[in-house]
Motif scaffolding. Sequence first.
Motif, mmCIF file in Angstrom:
data_model
loop_
_atom_site.group_PDB
_atom_site.id
_atom_site.type_symbol
_atom_site.label_atom_id
_atom_site.label_comp_id
_atom_site.label_asym_id
_atom_site.label_seq_id
_atom_site.Cartn_x
_atom_site.Cartn_y
_atom_site.Cartn_z
ATOM 1 N N LYS A 1 29.141 21.855 6.074
ATOM 2 C CA LYS A 1 28.587 22.339 4.689
ATOM 3 C C LYS A 1 29.718 22.746 3.797
ATOM 4 C CE LYS A 1 26.769 25.787 7.038
ATOM 5 N NZ LYS A 1 27.305 25.512 8.408
ATOM 6 N N SER A 2 30.591 23.399 4.079
ATOM 7 C CA SER A 2 31.639 24.098 3.043
ATOM 8 C C SER A 2 32.577 22.797 2.722
ATOM 9 C CB SER A 2 32.510 25.005 3.689
ATOM 10 O OG SER A 2 31.749 26.111 4.118
ATOM 11 N N THR A 3 32.797 21.843 3.640
ATOM 12 C CA THR A 3 33.428 20.809 3.294
ATOM 13 C C THR A 3 32.606 19.925 2.167
ATOM 14 O OG1 THR A 3 34.462 20.623 5.300
ATOM 15 C CG2 THR A 3 34.737 18.662 3.997
ATOM 16 N N TYR B 1 32.074 30.081 -3.548
ATOM 17 C CA TYR B 1 32.536 29.559 -2.207
ATOM 18 C C TYR B 1 32.395 30.578 -1.114
ATOM 19 C CZ TYR B 1 34.667 25.931 -4.977
ATOM 20 O OH TYR B 1 34.912 25.077 -5.988
ATOM 21 N N GLN B 2 32.576 30.050 0.099
ATOM 22 C CA GLN B 2 32.040 30.856 1.404
ATOM 23 C C GLN B 2 33.071 32.114 1.299
ATOM 24 O OE1 GLN B 2 32.346 28.777 4.814
ATOM 25 N NE2 GLN B 2 31.246 30.170 6.122
ATOM 26 N N GLU B 3 34.436 32.051 1.292
ATOM 27 C CA GLU B 3 35.177 33.156 1.461
ATOM 28 C C GLU B 3 35.244 33.803 0.059
ATOM 29 O OE1 GLU B 3 36.071 34.279 4.376
ATOM 30 O OE2 GLU B 3 35.692 32.402 5.540
ATOM 31 N N MET C 1 25.826 27.756 -3.744
ATOM 32 C CA MET C 1 26.121 29.024 -3.151
ATOM 33 C C MET C 1 26.514 28.922 -1.646
ATOM 34 S SD MET C 1 23.036 31.568 -4.869
ATOM 35 C CE MET C 1 23.146 31.368 -6.561
ATOM 36 N N ASP C 2 27.588 29.221 -1.203
ATOM 37 C CA ASP C 2 28.065 29.146 0.078
ATOM 38 C C ASP C 2 27.920 30.386 0.876
ATOM 39 O OD1 ASP C 2 28.757 28.019 2.688
ATOM 40 O OD2 ASP C 2 30.687 27.034 1.715
ATOM 41 N N GLU C 3 26.813 30.718 1.509
ATOM 42 C CA GLU C 3 26.640 31.938 2.256
ATOM 43 C C GLU C 3 26.938 33.087 1.329
ATOM 44 O OE1 GLU C 3 28.146 32.351 6.106
ATOM 45 O OE2 GLU C 3 28.343 30.216 6.634
ATOM 46 N N PRO C 4 26.090 33.125 0.290
ATOM 47 C CA PRO C 4 26.277 34.162 -0.553
ATOM 48 C C PRO C 4 25.931 35.583 -0.025
ATOM 49 C CG PRO C 4 24.424 33.009 -1.264
ATOM 50 C CD PRO C 4 25.070 32.422 -0.155
HETATM 51 MG MG LIG Z 1 31.336 27.224 5.693
#
Ligand SMILES: [Mg+2]
Lengths: 321, 337, 332, 526
Positions: free
Chosen positions: D44-46, D86-88, D165-168
């Motif tokens: 997903k993040s990729t 981003y996720q982080e 939104m990556d795991e907001p």
């Molecule tokens: Mg991820």
Amino acid sequence: MTQTSTRSVAFDRSRAAGWAQEYGVYVAVAVLFLGNVLFTENFLSGANVRTQLIQAAPVVIVALGMALVIGTEGVDLSVGSVMALAAAIIPLYLGYGVAPAILVALLVGLVAGLFNGFLVAFLRIQPIVATLGLLVAGRGLALVIAGGQLKDIDDPNFLQLGTGDVLGVPIVVLVAAVLSVIVWFVVSRTTFGRRLVAIGDNRRASTLAGLPVRRVLVTVYAISGLLAAIAGVLATARLGAGDPGNAGQLMELSAITAVVVGGTPLSGGKVRILGTIMGALLMQLVRATLIKHNLPDSTAQMVQAAIIVIAVYATRERSTR
Amino acid sequence: MSTSTPVRSDAEHDAGSPRVRRQLVASLVQRQGAAAVLVVVVIIAWLSLPSFGTAENLRDIALQSSFLAVIALGMTFVIITGGIDLSVGSVYALGGVVAAWASQYGLLAAIALPVLLCGAIGFINGVLVSRAGLPPFIVTLATLLFARGLLLAITDEGSTTFTIKDQAVINLGSSSFLGLGIPVWIALVLFGIGGIILRRTRFGEAVFATGGAEGSAVLMGLPVRRVKLTVYVMSGALAGFAGVLTAAYLQSGVTVIGVGTELDAIAAVVIGGTLLTGGAGTLIGTIVGVLLRNVIGNIINQIGGLDSNIQSVISGAFLLVVVVAQRLLARSRSETE
Amino acid sequence: ENTGGSSAAGSAGGGPAASAAASQSSGGNCTIAQTGYPKLDLTKAKVGFSQSEKEGNPFRIAETQSIKDEAAKLGITNLLTTNAQSDLNKQISDIKSMLAQGAQALIVAPLNSDGLQPALDAAKAKKVPVVTIDRLVTSKPCTDYLTFIGSNFVQQGQRAADAMDKATGGKGEVAILLGSSGNNVTTDRTKGFKDELAKYPGLKVVVEQTGEFDRAKGQSVMEQLIQSHPEITAVYAENDEMGIGAVNALKAAGKNPGKDVKVVSIDGTKNAVQLITKGEYNAVIESNPRFGPLAFKALQDFEAGQPIPDKIVISDDAYDSGNAAQKVNNAY
Amino acid sequence: MTQQALQMHGATKRFGGTLALDDVTFELQPGSVHALIGENGAGKSTLIKVLTGVYQLDEGEVRLRGEPVAFANPAEAQRAGISTIYQEVNLIPLRSVAANIFMGREPTRFGLVDKRRMEREAAEHLDRLGIEVDVRRPVGSLGLGAQQMVALARAVSTAADVVIMDEPTSSLEPREVATLFSVIERLHQQGIAIIYVSHRLDELYAVCDTVTVLRDGRRVHTGPLADLPRLELVSMMLGRDVGEVRAHGATTFGERAHEVDESAPLLLEADHLRSRGRIEDVTVQIRPGEIVGLAGLLGSGRSETARTILGALPRDGGEVLLAGKAVPGGNIAASMRAGISMLAEDRKTDGIIPHLSIRDNICLAALPTLSSAGLVNRDKQDAVVRDLMERLRIKASGPDQKVVELSGGNQQKVLLARWLATHPKVLLLDEPTRGIDVGAKAEVQALIEELARDGLGVLLISSELEELVDGPDRVVVLRDGRSVLELDEEEVTAERILGAYAAAGEPTFEEIIEEAAVASDTEEPR
Ligand SMILES: [Mg+2]
Ligand SMILES: Nc1ncnc2c1ncn2[C@@H]1O[C@H](COP(=O)(O)OP(=O)(O)OP(=O)(O)O)[C@@H](O)[C@H]1O
Ligand SMILES: Nc1ncnc2c1ncn2[C@@H]1O[C@H](COP(=O)(O)OP(=O)(O)OP(=O)(O)O)[C@@H](O)[C@H]1O
Ligand SMILES: [Mg+2]
């Protein structure tokens, strides 16, 4: 199918790049060595190889300690001055015998390293400044101790250290080799080695993982100081004189160059001992080549600059893109 | 929506809360710690050394500081991006030599040529750091050698010294305005501009962001590579320009200057409270750092009669004392983590 | 660096008066009246001495000591000393700060022949006479500074070439160990040597590499050259330290320095001269650091209204196998 | 056919030997809220990083509004109208909140940054999100949750057509989650397309209309979300059939499998803890085999409580006893020797050692037991690492892979493994399931259960209400750095916890949701 072909090219290139990163220094050393064998008179003679190894030995020894320090994301600028301190102390204590003189010199190196380590680990002063203090003060102190003078040494036992052989291997080279093995072992096999790189990679996380961060840092700087003092003793023995004014001059830069050219990143978290040794040998070969081919100083400096950049470029860490 | 949102007791987060106030105080001391040390040192010297406080002596300290200050200005930018520039010492010397040579073509040439050349060396640094991703320490160490080699090549292995005949160039280094030397004024103006760039422009924000968290800065869409390239060009050009000023002052392109100047500049910047790891720093601090160095050198001279070797012991020790003092002052509890 | 060398600490500066004599004086006549400087009693005056480099080698130690000794001898109690630690900008501020402290006469050992103009200007503005020693500056004598006392480095190089000719019998392949790059001592000693060597067709320079006036560097450069240029039969080192380094390297390579490979250098340190007596070295051209007596004499003469020459060349001795044994105690 | 907002065709991305994306096709309709889900490491993040120019595709193409694009860096993507969280958390810790929100597009006047305006507008943005912070504070001094809100403020304050939104919500509380939803609703109404990544299925069903499921770098499903049963979604994600998933119980803690011996002596007593400026007065007690939840709003001091117990923060008052023995304050090593371990909340800065291998990361804290006389015992290490990697199902090419190359969720598992390897008596878990997928979450929760059964005491901090309700035997509620309430197992319900938050008259979860919906309805599009 242009796509597959571009893909395989891209793939090959990244593999080649990875390979260069891993073995770049070795290749560079090999190429330079072969080039010299072909184009430099007498290069393959035993005496010449011996000369190169002897000359590289002190840099290797100091660079070993520097590699550990850099592994913790630090740097030790004081190594040259610590060598000078050792050089100042040896003639002072040779009267009591060779062993005590060496012992005192090493002790002083250790104390200097502990001092650096204390500043870095406990007062959390940035390594470059913490060790800059000793870089400036250390040489001054060495000169004060020695009364500003180069002191000749004629104790044959001590001089033997610099000129003697064991089984045909110069003592200086032997010491460097043994120390390399020890440091390699420490880095790759001990808990201390693991902790060292962990701290260099992420100090906060290491602290939270309960690692003895301060103890490790102090130890690392102490080792660096000790190794610098050993290099100082050997350099003194080789020169036949304690020369606090010049001993180890700019050694910090040579050592850092060896470490970085050898593939240890300055950002810490990784230590490559074999690479460091190769880095030192590479720079030694470069210097030898330039001298043997009688290049003027100006050209020599520019060529060295280019080689450093090329070597580091080949061994650089690539970002994944 | 804002009105309808329940407001939590946020006493903790007010600017007036003890926690925040402590942080502000801590950051103030951190930033002004070196200044505090400087003030103390100056007061003590003023009271105990009769010739320290003379206008003449103070003017001279200012003048001497101006050259290093110009170098340290560029260095501050580089260090805030998390980099370092070891080449400035050699570049500074190179700038001086080129300026002296070019002075035969007039003032403009004497300034433009070295600044361009040294900016170009900074450009090489910048490209290698920002594009090739090489570590700044080693890249600029290589250009330190390179610039020194170039200098030797230009001066026929150091055997030729170019002297400056052009009066306009000499005036740049040796005349004064309102009692202060021209280089001092120039340094002040440059710091003023630098301060505005750093604190009041988008570029300045990007400089801080690049050093603060490079990965995040990239993801935020900041032109990180361009920022890095720019600061190295700035550093090279400023070091070269400091060389111009020095050559004008010395009336010749001296080849033996600048050895170890990079460490002086770095020490000044760091003593001024700029983090070597990047992301934070001030130009005022850098000025203070430069002044501290020169004031202490001056005091050591005024005390007089000290053995040269003891002098270096003292200056090394002093460097440590200042850094430690500042560190202890700035130590806030959060950092015990 | 100017030079280097090593010797037992006690002997520094204690050379015989003869070796501090002026061998020649040249140029115009500078008088106090001409300069319009105020007259002063030197013994009661504040005199400043600006040393250029750390007292970390015999030459600098002997030089500073000689100034201090002579001041003491003359009863000058107010001697200010500074050391520029090889930093030109520092030397300028050193001199200015001594002026600020009220120095009325200055003795300066310049770090470099160029670049001291701002300091000299400051002294001129305060009407303070400046005697420069050991290194000639490119400013105007009598106006910018009073006079220069020192050796002629070019001539030292020439004399070294002559000594080389004598030692080798006029035939040999010569390696030069250069001093630090960018230093005018290096430039002059190289120029003098090479120009003079042109007179001896049998002598040929095969390599020249810098040893930075440092014994260890001289040694390691020589170690490299022995391997790649085995034809070398003579070494000219631009100071004693590098010469001694070369001797170390030759010995370690199993050669006989002084015999298989001739060694000539410049400086006159005790260590090098002793090597001559052992037969491991061939000749040393002295570079005399004992400027104290001459410098103060020049100042005294000036205050006394006598004309002072532009340039006072200090006499440099020379050592070789013929005289080393009896003269070794003159070495510093 | 309407023009797609964003399209991706045949996207393939390799990292060395790992195929992170394998011929993925992805289409984002304008105005759609598109869920992107998959296991940890599914890609997903990729996918997001490829879309936004962080990584370059090896194969395939990306089209924005029908036009092929190839962003060389995130800046270009931003300029083209894609705004990303981003996720982080990716902020600049030393810079102020305001500077972070406007970084790169600061308001200027006469070419100079207008600080006053910037701070005012930043405060307004945050205010709209219900966050009150001094915008001049360095962002790094905020908790992770608050940082996520700042990142949100940054993302939505740019004019964009696509917001990713990556795991907001991985560190957000119900209240902030509700705020986020209202923001999404508003963006949706403005016709902005959204890609939303989360492992919290409830959230997906609450806000998304379409879903794309990734598995092992491949797209396995795209379609409307509303009519897709949960179990089917999970089974597609995990690649197992529905029956198996049901049997496993893919979501929460298992039934109370362990019994707490109420009479047993206390394992951990943390009495009246105080750490100046962080927590005022917190009391927590844990019995052997007990899971104690720590609840509280963002910034209420839960992380700080855990850190103070561990000794990572100075202890200015109170005491910590482990099995009756006093543990010194401010000394991590001593606490760990006594048997206390902590899984930190921010895995990026406080957890992983990025460039070390999985093996070294797992063994890091337990080194003393995995070595003899200072020498690393490779066999012991391998045994432990193999066991933990299997148990936690860490997806990696092998124990020698660098941790930085793992997906977020797998990094989290590696950290859990690290602490399990130390065999602690008390484990402080600060958001242990943050960012890990439903399958893994169930495993982790089961693992926590299992550990508790073996007598381990667990302190569980979670911003997921569900987790707090189902997992712990007891819940301690914090407010403003004080423990204000303790709820026993029977008493623990979402309402009670929220009620406790709201002791000062704050609304309940439902009220907040409702309110947010109303607010977003009335809010004028800017
Ligand atoms: Mg991820
Ligand atoms: N920089 C990298 N280098 C090497 N491998 C990587 C890198 N980034 C990701 N990977 C690999 O690519 C795969 C996909 O990772 P990605 O981060 O996209 O997963 P994800 O779906 O976001 O997982 P999570 O839910 O845990 O965040 C994983 O196997 C991961 O290990
Ligand atoms: N919404 C907020 N408004 C203002 N300040 C906040 C907010 N959230 C956090 N902070 C600040 O950040 C600090 C740490 O908060 P943090 O979020 O870590 O606390 P927490 O109780 O552990 O919550 P969580 O672990 O859920 O994030 C708090 O002390 C507070 O100063
Ligand atoms: Mg928290």
